[in-house]
Motif scaffolding. Sequence first.
Motif, PDB file in Angstrom:
ATOM      1  N   ASP A 132      12.729  -2.385   2.263  1.00 40.37           N
ATOM      2  CA  ASP A 132      13.241  -1.900   3.549  1.00 40.37           C
ATOM      3  C   ASP A 132      14.276  -0.802   3.344  1.00 40.37           C
ATOM      4  O   ASP A 132      14.309   0.175   4.097  1.00 40.37           O
ATOM      5  N   THR A 175      12.747   2.639   2.920  1.00 45.08           N
ATOM      6  CA  THR A 175      12.185   3.198   4.151  1.00 45.08           C
ATOM      7  C   THR A 175      13.296   3.570   5.124  1.00 45.08           C
ATOM      8  O   THR A 175      13.218   4.598   5.810  1.00 45.08           O
ATOM      9  N   ASN A 225       7.136  -1.115   9.441  1.00 42.55           N
ATOM     10  CA  ASN A 225       6.385  -1.737   8.349  1.00 42.55           C
ATOM     11  C   ASN A 225       5.208  -0.884   7.903  1.00 42.55           C
ATOM     12  O   ASN A 225       4.852  -0.854   6.719  1.00 42.55           O
ATOM     13  N   ARG A 230       6.639   1.775   5.776  1.00 45.61           N
ATOM     14  CA  ARG A 230       6.995   1.184   4.489  1.00 45.61           C
ATOM     15  C   ARG A 230       5.758   1.018   3.609  1.00 45.61           C
ATOM     16  O   ARG A 230       5.813   1.260   2.405  1.00 45.61           O
ATOM     17  N   GLN A 281       4.696   4.342   2.261  1.00 49.56           N
ATOM     18  CA  GLN A 281       5.644   4.698   1.212  1.00 49.56           C
ATOM     19  C   GLN A 281       5.352   3.914  -0.070  1.00 49.56           C
ATOM     20  O   GLN A 281       5.350   4.464  -1.174  1.00 49.56           O
ATOM     21  N   SER A 282       5.053   2.641   0.099  1.00 50.98           N
ATOM     22  CA  SER A 282       4.725   1.805  -1.053  1.00 50.98           C
ATOM     23  C   SER A 282       3.455   2.284  -1.739  1.00 50.98           C
ATOM     24  O   SER A 282       3.373   2.332  -2.972  1.00 50.98           O
TER      25      SER A 282
END
Length: 345
Positions: free
Chosen positions: A17, A20, A192, A195, A198-199
């Motif tokens: 978190d 992000t 989410n 995120r 991004q992951s």
Amino acid sequence: MTYTISSSERLRKSAADAETKALLYLMNFHEDHDEIHYFIVDFFNDLTGMDRMSDKLWDIQSKGASNSSPKALGKELVTLFKNFVSEFEFDNFILFAGGVSNTVRIDSTKKVFKIDNIEPNGLKKLKEGLLEECKVKTYINDSDITTQKINEFLNNVLFVIDDKEPSEYVKSIIKNHIALIPSKDELSTIFNEIRKIQSDKKNTSPVEGISITSTDQSLNYYRHLTSGQIKMLVISRIINRNPFDRGCPIHFVDIFNSFPVEIRQEALEDCKLAFSRALFNKNTPEEFWMLFNETYNKIIEHPDKNVEEIFGLLNRNIKQACPDFDVLSLKYFIATVKEGLQNDY
């Protein structure tokens, strides 16, 4: 000039978190946010902002812990310091922290501060932590670990304390247009999704050990997002569709069919391009969201009116404030929003 990718963070499997939040902080809250176009993930650091032509870099390290001691903060600064002493020029160094202990700040009300707001004893501990971490990292030369360089570096660091929920970071993209803002749960869902994207960037082909000779070459490895992509995700969730993933919106068909046959597709593409330019125009972001808000409201208030009628209801000044739209492209925009909202009323 050469930069070799090396980081102790490479084994982390997902974007936390904090990472992000750090991205959305850069995108919406940092004083230079209008300049930042790219967000490069897990390459130079946890996150690095870059302007459109790779002339300026905002380097950011995120730390999710909510009660970090001065020494722990110092240790977290090591990757930023590595970039400070590298051959590449980084314009900003930011430590984005989940929270700090009472021994860190002089004025605890400040959420964004420089080292002049750190308690003298805390600053001493912070330097100790940074020095210890520098000495154990193989990617920092001993010749760079000097009191002068550490002091110079620390004078360039911006400390940011996270004080917002995930939903608030997403809400900031839409600004203050209440009609457009989804529920807190929906905003958290969008967070989410960002995120996860991004992951996924972190889990592409490994870059450890790769050497580059200019900052723009970092984009070749496609570990980046753009502010436009994130805005598009938010818009798609508001109107329940990607505005560019299909052909002619159903509510634009009558207008489309009135075009001469030989130019229909070209005219449709012109409308799409105008919509895209308006969305990504960093000179008029507030004006775009005002127009979006106005269009959204009029469609909700008058669900039975067609695109031509909605166009006539829009405030003239709000329409004029978005220079990327002309009459036809604005009607295409209205039709796209109307199609996306048609299941909501």
